[in-house]
Design a protein around this motif. Structure first.
Motif, PDB file in Angstrom:
ATOM      1  N   THR A 166      24.728  76.839  57.308  1.00  0.00           N
ATOM      2  CA  THR A 166      24.836  77.911  58.308  1.00  0.00           C
ATOM      3  C   THR A 166      24.225  79.229  57.850  1.00  0.00           C
ATOM      4  O   THR A 166      23.922  80.083  58.680  1.00  0.00           O
ATOM      5  CB  THR A 166      26.311  78.152  58.656  1.00  0.00           C
TER       6      THR A 166
ATOM      7  N   ASP B 174      27.661  84.695  65.639  1.00  0.00           N
ATOM      8  CA  ASP B 174      26.734  84.057  64.700  1.00  0.00           C
ATOM      9  C   ASP B 174      25.387  84.760  64.623  1.00  0.00           C
ATOM     10  O   ASP B 174      24.373  84.145  64.295  1.00  0.00           O
ATOM     11  CB  ASP B 174      26.532  82.580  65.057  1.00  0.00           C
ATOM     12  N   ARG B 175      25.388  86.074  64.912  1.00  0.00           N
ATOM     13  CA  ARG B 175      24.167  86.858  64.784  1.00  0.00           C
ATOM     14  C   ARG B 175      24.229  87.675  63.501  1.00  0.00           C
ATOM     15  O   ARG B 175      25.290  88.178  63.134  1.00  0.00           O
ATOM     16  CB  ARG B 175      24.014  87.805  65.974  1.00  0.00           C
TER      17      ARG B 175
ATOM     18  N   ARG C  59      25.868  81.421  56.372  1.00  0.00           N
ATOM     19  CA  ARG C  59      26.961  82.398  56.376  1.00  0.00           C
ATOM     20  C   ARG C  59      27.505  82.625  54.966  1.00  0.00           C
ATOM     21  O   ARG C  59      27.485  81.723  54.133  1.00  0.00           O
ATOM     22  CB  ARG C  59      28.122  81.916  57.266  1.00  0.00           C
TER      23      ARG C  59
ATOM     24  N   HIS D 168      27.194  87.825  59.248  1.00  0.00           N
ATOM     25  CA  HIS D 168      27.156  87.238  60.589  1.00  0.00           C
ATOM     26  C   HIS D 168      28.326  87.755  61.415  1.00  0.00           C
ATOM     27  O   HIS D 168      29.464  87.759  60.942  1.00  0.00           O
ATOM     28  CB  HIS D 168      27.231  85.708  60.519  1.00  0.00           C
TER      29      HIS D 168
END
Length: 279
Positions: free
Chosen positions: A123, A56-57, A125, A52
């Motif tokens: 998330t 947050d992409r 992540r 990420h």
């Protein structure tokens, strides 16, 4: 499904001004222009790592991280914030986040710590934790006796080093199996000496039996070549001197020297061992 913190082999679906869009057939991820060459075309397959970015992409890179999801690593703290620390995991565009809740003690920028990388369930992540016991367990059968494994040195104990074995299990390298230095964060190969009924794994840095002698023979010959063909070691050398010079125990050194003398590769007298002919 394209997930963060791991490698994927994806297909180039389209080319844009920003880079290549890669797909798994269901979703896409951008590989920025700095990782793209003029030889890349639609339909090509590329192995990339996904993480990420700061917005947050999901984004792809051809760089190699020091650890992926499911692996332990020894990573350096590059920055801290009120929310946690940031670790250098080998990506130029992104540091690995270590949340406060996952820390064990005070961290200092510039210092390195053993962490485990996992994917946050909320998330998605890739994040780090120092709470290794949440992920490294000996609840399932581990490697077999004699098997070669990868270890990461994690903790110094009274009797040796506690290590992470193949990123999955805890193991021990006891001081009486140490014939070369180890430090926290070192990665090394090791060999399983014993697996107990409760799945405790005891390790050695050297092979045992005939395989050990063959492996040590090659290393001893290399040491002799590097030293100009002579080492001041013999049957009566102190174990500490043998260990310091060769990384072997006195027992292994004697067996290895005997093996090489029988082959005519070395000779030994009261001054030391000499390389007599190439293998």
């Amino acid at each position: 499904m394209i997930e963060a913190g791991t490698y994927h082999t994806l297909t180039v679906s389209r080319i844009s001004d920003f880079g290549l869009y890669l797909t798994d057939g269901e979703s896409e991820v951008l590989l920025p222009n700095r990782y793209v060459s003029l030889e890349d075309n639609v339909g090509d397959q590329k192995k990339i790592f996904v993480y990420h970015d700061s917005e947050d992409r999901l984004v792809a890179t051809t760089e190699t991280p020091r650890a992926t999801v499911g692996q332990a690593a020894f990573l350096r703290v590059v920055d801290k914030s009120v929310h946690g620390a940031f670790l250098d995991w080998g990506l130029s565009a992104k540091d690995l986040f270590l949340p406060n809740r996952n820390m064990a003690g005070r961290l200092e920028p510039g210092e390195s710590y053993v962490v485990y990388v996992y994917r946050d369930r909320v998330t998605g992540r890739a994040v780090a934790t120092m709470q290794l016991r949440d992920y490294i367990r000996n609840e399932e059968p581990g490697p077999a006796k004699g098997e070669e494994v990868d270890i990461l040195v994690a903790v110094r104990t009274e009797h040796g080093y506690r290590v992470v074995v193949n990123d999955r299990w805890w193991g021990m390298v006891y001081d009486n199996q140490l014939f070369s230095p180890l430090s926290i964060g070192d990665r090394a190969r090791a060999f399983v000496r014993k697996v107990t009924e409760d799945n405790r794994i005891d390790l050695s840095l050297q092979k045992e039996g005939y395989d050990e002698v063959q492996d040590s023979a090659g290393r001893l010959v290399d040491l002799l070549r590097s030293a100009g063909g002579f080492l001041p070691l013999h049957d009566r050398s102190e174990p500490q001197a043998v260990s310091a010079a060769t990384g072997m125990s006195k027992k292994v050194f004697k067996r290895t020297a005997g093996y090489l003398m029988k082959r005519g590769t070395i000779s030994m007298d009261d001054k030391g061992i000499r390389l007599t002919e190439e293998e």
